[in-house]
Write an enzyme that holds these catalytic residues in place. Structure first.
Site, PDB file in Angstrom:
ATOM      1  N   LYS A   1      -4.161   1.854  20.957  1.00  0.00           N
ATOM      2  CA  LYS A   1      -2.788   2.321  21.206  1.00  0.00           C
ATOM      3  C   LYS A   1      -2.530   3.695  20.576  1.00  0.00           C
ATOM      4  O   LYS A   1      -1.502   4.315  20.838  1.00  0.00           O
ATOM      5  CB  LYS A   1      -1.777   1.281  20.698  1.00  0.00           C
ATOM      6  CG  LYS A   1      -1.818  -0.013  21.489  1.00  0.00           C
ATOM      7  CD  LYS A   1      -0.853  -1.043  20.931  1.00  0.00           C
ATOM      8  CE  LYS A   1      -0.850  -2.303  21.788  1.00  0.00           C
ATOM      9  NZ  LYS A   1      -2.157  -2.970  21.864  1.00  0.00           N
TER      10      LYS A   1
ATOM     11  N   ILE B   1       0.812  -1.226   0.000  1.00  0.00           N
ATOM     12  CA  ILE B   1       0.000   0.000   0.000  1.00  0.00           C
ATOM     13  C   ILE B   1       0.838   1.266   0.000  1.00  0.00           C
ATOM     14  O   ILE B   1       0.314   2.358  -0.260  1.00  0.00           O
ATOM     15  CB  ILE B   1      -0.984   0.023   1.192  1.00  0.00           C
ATOM     16  CG1 ILE B   1      -0.223  -0.032   2.524  1.00  0.00           C
ATOM     17  CG2 ILE B   1      -1.990  -1.117   1.086  1.00  0.00           C
ATOM     18  CD1 ILE B   1      -1.123   0.186   3.733  1.00  0.00           C
TER      19      ILE B   1
END
Length: 640
Positions: free
Chosen positions: A429, A362
């Site tokens: 996170k 990507i």
């Protein structure tokens, strides 16, 4: 009492290995048969000598030698000694009968031939006939005894290896599963009774088996109860009941098994359906109520792209989307082998769905744009990311190239090619991050959100945040399972570390629901319930495996890893939450950035990443995400 005696017989140096013998040697069988013939003739001689005076033309030794010799000759002809005795059949008995019968015919034929020619009677006919009856009977009894002895010892050995189970509950379903176990002797389980909270049942019996109360389990050890485990039916217990029973049974070191209700499988598959209770079963929560109608509308006969489609989250998204009959699902991933494996699975499971499997990175925009141009996607689910905290802490530039640049490429292409909805998978996170991985995801969140209001954009950009996902690649539970299977130790970074958990299906249901309900620019978070202490998780997993902590498996503490924190957060300090129509899903109103500002900063951090300048990468990330404070990391100095 029987249990003790059984163990004395089958344990240690006294273990009876007869049941493990393939067969008795042929010479041994023949020797035993000859001994039986000798005994049979002796019994016959003794009986008749006490009734009448036997003729003594031949010495007794000669008579024995002739009678037994002729009989053995016919036994050799018919191979009566060659069969495996514990598998004796009607054919073997026929061989014995005909060898004895023909031996008697020859003996009596010889007697009468001599009698006619010499008038001397060398054999007493009743003696030979009685010998025939007794020898056939004893040979038959010998084979039946050996066969039954092998069966008994085999059953005894098998019983010794079986798990002695109580079935939890006395409902119709519990009785049905107990009956299925009792009816199948080949199962490695021995049904020993039922377990219930009810005190009015302790003197009753079900299926001839005892009923044990909860109070009895509290007062006695599993040795005193003479059990190895308890079989429960998950469908009959709510979460509180399940937790209560599991806590009690684990304290008593009693194994816990589970099975579906008996209607869900046939007896010949019962063993495959009984398994040890897994930690995932205890952590499962109430499923999200998703609006299938709305989700169907977003996916039916539409082209869908899933990045990271070979990963644990991405592949589950594909499985769920495939049920809504899209016109096309493009599964994109840079991991060759996992992509090949998921292709095999999906084509087999969904033969009517049109799949395309694309190997691509990507971060390579030139590779991505032709894909967007060709397939005219309606929805993009962006699950591709680097996620392992310690690995990314040592390689921050790689986190930027994949988590930041990759997300930027996909989001810009989604806007350019008028994709209806772009759903990004983020993480808890990213909230007040203490590590590079979390910070990189927060940067990606900010960029994706900033695209919502740029001029000409029609794509709805939606972000979802997860806690830890049970069973995902690299997550703690598969890691603990491997350590337990290898004999330990189970390693935990800190005794006080806690985490939120959800199941993979839960996480993906959230993604689909969020993708359907979002109006653009939202960050959706999930009601994660209570955080779980990792030490408690490890202890339960060891006990659920039937092992003892410290004796079989040790637990060791290794210290917090680089960038790791004790407690995960779901909201940033300045955020607020808003409710949605689904009580399990909330919108987090986090601070945002304008497109031009975030785009300028991201260009700088990407250039630093391309130069592999770790320090500069982290410096720029801390500018973009001011709440990013490194913990247990070489980058802590940058915060000073």
């Amino acid at each position: 009492m029987f249990r003790v005696n059984r163990e004395m017989i089958t344990s240690g140096d006294n273990y009876l290995k007869i049941s493990s013998l393939r067969y008795l040697p042929r010479w041994m069988v023949l020797l035993m048969d000859v001994s039986i013939l000798f005994i049979s003739l002796s019994i016959s001689y003794y009986i008749l000598s006490n009734i009448t005076t036997l003729p003594s033309v031949l010495p007794v030794v000669a008579m024995y030698a002739i009678v037994i010799g002729i009989t053995v000759t016919f036994m050799l002809i018919f191979n009566t000694y060659s069969g495996i005795i514990r598998h004796s059949s009607f054919v073997d008995l026929q061989k014995i009968f005909w060898s004895l019968f023909l031996a008697i015919v020859v003996i009596l034929g010889g007697k009468y031939a001599i009698l006619l020619t010499t008038k001397i009677k060398i054999f007493y006919t009743p003696l030979i006939l009685l010998y025939f009856v007794i020898s056939f009977t004893l040979l038959l009894v010998f084979r039946i005894t050996v066969k039954q002895s092998f069966l008994f010892l085999k059953k005894l050995k098998k019983s010794q290896e079986k798990k002695r189970l109580l079935v939890l509950g006395i409902s119709n379903h519990s009785v049905a599963i107990a009956g299925a176990i009792l009816d199948n002797d080949n199962l490695p389980y021995e049904m020993n009774g039922f377990l219930t909270k009810r005190n009015d049942s302790k003197y009753a019996r079900l299926l001839g088996k005892r009923i044990i109360t909860r109070e009895m389990v509290l007062k006695k050890t599993k040795e005193q109860l003479a059990i190895d485990g308890v079989l429960l039916l998950r469908e009959l217990l709510d979460k509180d009941e399940l937790d209560e029973w599991v806590t009690l049974l684990l304290e008593k070191d009693i194994e816990i098994f589970q099975a579906p209700i008996v209607e869900e499988f046939s007896n010949n598959r019962i063993e495959a359906n009984i398994r040890n209770l897994q930690i995932e079963d205890l952590l499962e929560r109430t499923p999200i109520k998703i609006q299938n109608g709305e989700i169907m509308k977003r996916h039916f006969e539409k082209a869908i792209l899933v990045t990271g489609g070979a990963g644990s989250i991405g592949s589950e998204i594909v499985r769920q989307v495939a049920q809504f009959k899209p016109s096309l699902i493009v599964v994109l991933d840079q991991a060759e082998t996992p992509l090949y494996e998921i292709e095999i699975e999906l084509r087999e499971k969904f033969p009517d769905v049109n799949f395309k499997f694309i190997l691509a990175d990507i971060s390579n925009n030139l590779r991505l744009e032709p894909i967007f141009e060709k397939y005219n996607f309606s929805m993009v689910y962006h699950a591709a990311a680097y996620k392992h905290v310690p690995m990314i802490e040592h390689n921050p530039h790689e986190a930027v190239l994949v988590n930041v640049l990759g997300s930027k490429n996909l989001a810009l292409l989604a806007s350019k090619y008028k994709v209806s909805r772009f759903v990004m998978i983020s993480t808890d996170k990213a909230v007040n991050p203490t590590n590079v991985m979390g910070a990189s995801k927060r940067v990606a969140e900010l960029f994706v959100q900033s695209l919502q209001d740029i001029e000409g954009n029609t794509t709805k950009f939606i972000t979802t945040r997860f806690g830890n996902v049970l069973g995902s690649n690299g997550s703690v539970i598969p890691h603990f399972k491997r350590q337990i299977q290898n004999g330990g130790p189970v390693t935990i970074t800190h005794p006080d570390i806690v985490r939120y958990f959800m199941t993979i299906p839960e996480a993906c249901e959230l993604v689909l629901q969020a993708g359907s309900m979002g109006q653009g620019g939202e960050i959706y978070m999930f009601d994660m319930g209570k955080p779980i202490k990792i030490l408690d998780l490890a202890q339960k997993m060891i006990k659920l495996s039937g092992l003892e902590i410290d004796k079989d498996i040790k637990i060791t503490f290794t210290g917090l890893r680089h960038g790791e924190k004790l407690y995960e957060e779901l909201l940033t300090d300045g955020s607020k939450t808003l409710p949605t129509p689904n009580e399990k899903i909330m919108v987090s109103k986090d601070p945002t950035m304008e497109f031009n500002e975030i785009n300028t900063l991201i260009k700088k951090v990407i250039k630093a990443a391309l130069r592999r300048d770790k320090i500069e990468v982290v410096i720029f990330m801390k500018k973009i995400v001011p709440e990013f404070k490194s913990n247990n990391s070489i980058f802590e100095k940058l915060d000073k």
